[in-house]
Write a protein that holds these residues in place. Structure first.
Motif: not given
Length: 329
Positions: A175, A178, A192-193, A195-197, A206, A208
């Motif tokens: 993983t 971030h 953030v979007q 990376w998380r996707t 994922i 925090d």
């Protein structure tokens, strides 16, 4: 102009054609006129020119915190593109962004007779301030999200973050942690979007995100926390290169080797990033393209002389591989 025409032995109209770079002037004549201009130290009266043409050849730029690399580079890209297009630039730098401040800045520039305005709008509050502005002048937002009826030019922040996360997963890391930017910044949210996707699509845990404020100090604080989890944490994506620099310093102090123990990827490709220890893998933003496209959109509006349908132009980022990211061990 009459004095220039007399010395050059040409008409007033010919001098005007030379000054306006008209193609229908012989090279010999153009040389004589330019020599006379240099001899007399002639300068055009821009105020008088604006009264005749109804255009000042000046553009306004509203920006915020130009001490940061992103906004400063964006303003430079806009200014460079404006000069190449034959425009001067007047800049208003705001300390804080709110609707009243943005409106006051636009009103100030409009009072100076600018032909159009570019608003560098990296924060959500800036984009909201552009909603339903009572504008009588062309305006383009840079990094402005969906700023109402205003055209927007931006870098694809989501795609850039995807490149960073996909590269680290492709190196075999389970993983990616971030360190994010400030929550009100549209660029931080896009990163953030993305990376998380990527992690969600790959079915990976994922973590925090750790909070940062774009500064090396905030990256340093995050690095201290991540260093304590070395072994569990093997890859980190920092939302900008300055925070990545803080990470590298913290890891070095804690004896965590990069990239042997933890791989690091940044964002921006600041000029110093290739000289970090180790040289930083990062995502490059093309601020020159952002400046060029924002000027192209603005000039289309100026030349139309009437409101046009808002445009949305997105500039792709570029992945830059260096030594700070390596296969997981």
């Amino acid at each position: 102009m009459a004095d220039v025409a007399r010395i050059a032995g040409v008409s007033h109209q010919t001098v005007s054609r030379v000054l306006n770079d008209h193609p229908n002037v012989r090279a010999e004549t153009r040389t004589r006129v330019l020599r006379a201009i240099d001899e007399l130290g002639y300068r055009r009266n821009l105020v008088a020119r604006a009264l005749v043409t109804k255009h000042s050849r000046t553009l306004g730029v509203v920006s915020f915190d130009t001490t940061l690399y992103g906004p400063a580079s964006t303003v430079y890209g806009i200014e460079r593109a404006a000069r190449e297009a034959g425009y001067f630039v007047s800049i208003v730098s705001l300390r804080t962004i709110d609707r009243a401040g943005v409106v006051d800045a636009i009103d100030y520039l409009a009072d100076q007779g600018v032909d159009g305005i570019v608003v560098v709008a990296p924060q959500a509050s800036t984009a909201r301030a552009l909603d339903d502005l009572p504008l009588g002048i062309p305006v383009v937002a840079v990094e402005g999200g969906h700023a109402g009826d205003v055209s927007v030019v931006s870098v694809d922040q989501v795609a850039g973050a995807r490149l960073a996360a996909e590269h680290l997963l492709g190196l075999g890391h389970e993983t990616v942690s971030h360190v994010r930017g400030p929550s009100d910044w549209l660029e931080a949210e896009g990163r953030v979007q993305g990376w998380r996707t990527v992690l969600a699509e790959a079915g990976r845990p994922i973590p925090d995100p750790l909070d940062g404020d774009w500064s090396p100090r905030s990256g340093y604080r995050a690095g201290k926390r991540l260093a304590a989890m070395a072994g569990d944490v093997t890859a980190v994506f920092a939302a900008n290169d300055q925070m990545a620099l803080g990470l590298l310093r913290a890891f070095a102090e804690e004896g965590v080797r990069v990239p042997e123990q933890i791989s690091v990827v940044g964002f921006d490709d600041i000029p110093e990033s290739e000289f970090f220890t180790p040289p930083l893998t990062t995502i490059r933003q093309d601020f020159t393209a952002v400046g060029r496209h924002s000027l192209e959109v603005l000039l289309r509006q100026i030349e139309a002389g009437e409101p046009l349908r808002p445009e949305r132009l997105v500039v792709p980022p570029e992945f830059v591989a260096r030594a700070s990211a390596a296969p997981a061990r």
